[in-house]
Design an enzyme around this catalytic site. Structure first.
Site, PDB file in Angstrom:
ATOM      1  N   GLY A  30      37.893  42.068  37.588  1.00  0.00           N
ATOM      2  CA  GLY A  30      37.658  40.662  37.310  1.00  0.00           C
ATOM      3  C   GLY A  30      38.301  39.765  38.341  1.00  0.00           C
ATOM      4  N   TYR A  31      37.909  38.520  38.304  1.00  0.00           N
ATOM      5  CA  TYR A  31      38.333  37.554  39.305  1.00  0.00           C
ATOM      6  C   TYR A  31      39.084  36.400  38.649  1.00  0.00           C
ATOM      7  CZ  TYR A  31      35.590  40.373  42.288  1.00  0.00           C
ATOM      8  OH  TYR A  31      35.143  41.457  42.987  1.00  0.00           O
ATOM      9  N   ILE A  32      40.284  36.152  39.169  1.00  0.00           N
ATOM     10  CA  ILE A  32      41.091  35.010  38.745  1.00  0.00           C
ATOM     11  C   ILE A  32      40.685  33.787  39.555  1.00  0.00           C
ATOM     12  CG2 ILE A  32      43.442  34.084  38.704  1.00  0.00           C
ATOM     13  CD1 ILE A  32      44.400  36.937  38.088  1.00  0.00           C
ATOM     14  N   ILE A  83      37.990  34.787  35.299  1.00  0.00           N
ATOM     15  CA  ILE A  83      36.883  33.849  35.085  1.00  0.00           C
ATOM     16  C   ILE A  83      35.538  34.566  35.102  1.00  0.00           C
ATOM     17  CG2 ILE A  83      38.127  31.821  35.920  1.00  0.00           C
ATOM     18  CD1 ILE A  83      36.728  32.235  38.655  1.00  0.00           C
TER      19      ILE A  83
END
Length: 155
Positions: A30-32, A83
């Site tokens: 996942g991407y912050i 996000i």
């Protein structure tokens, strides 16, 4: 300074299915932060976690810093701060003394097979495996960060 030099290719489904391969590793990723020129990614396997910071790409190269973190911390970061997210199974295969990573995407990206090779220099020569097809290096829709928000099933 960490620098990643990478090329990316699509994989022929028929050849991939017929060839012997090692057991793959499940990834939750996942991407912050994901914006042009920089990403902050969290990746978790069943046994370990990683936080990776990547800069923008120039040619085939980009800044990359990756650090191991406890898997439980990675899960918490994904659950509380990501996000966007994707899942995949990664296979590592040696071809001509170089390691290829083949990602079999899951979920909304199911059906997408992408092979990557990391190089020491942008002009390094390497052997293309017979299961590799079209090069997609630099095609933004194949970036994992983009697949996490606009998955393959919606193309």
């Amino acid at each position: 300074m960490g620098v990643e030099i990478e090329r990316k290719f699509l994989v022929d489904h028929n050849q991939w299915q017929q060839m012997p391969k090692p057991i793959g590793t499940y990834f939750r990723q996942g991407y912050i932060l994901s914006e042009p020129g920089k990403t902050i990614r969290i990746r978790v396997t069943p046994d370990e976690g990683f936080i990776t910071i990547k800069g923008g790409t120039t040619g085939l190269s980009r800044l990359e810093y990756e650090y191991a973190i406890p898997a439980v911390d990675g899960e918490e970061l994904l659950n509380n701060f990501a996000i966007s997210e994707l899942k995949k199974r990664r296979y590592r295969i040696d071809v001509g003394g170089k390691e290829w990573e083949v990602d079999e995407f899951l979920g909304d990206n199911k059906g997408l097979l992408v092979a990557e090779i990391e190089l020491e220099s942008e002009d390094e020569k390497f052997i293309l495996p017979p299961w590799v097809t079209t090069e997609v290096t630099g095609e933004a829709r194949y970036y994992n960060s983009n697949l996490s928000v606009l998955p393959f099933c919606k193309w």
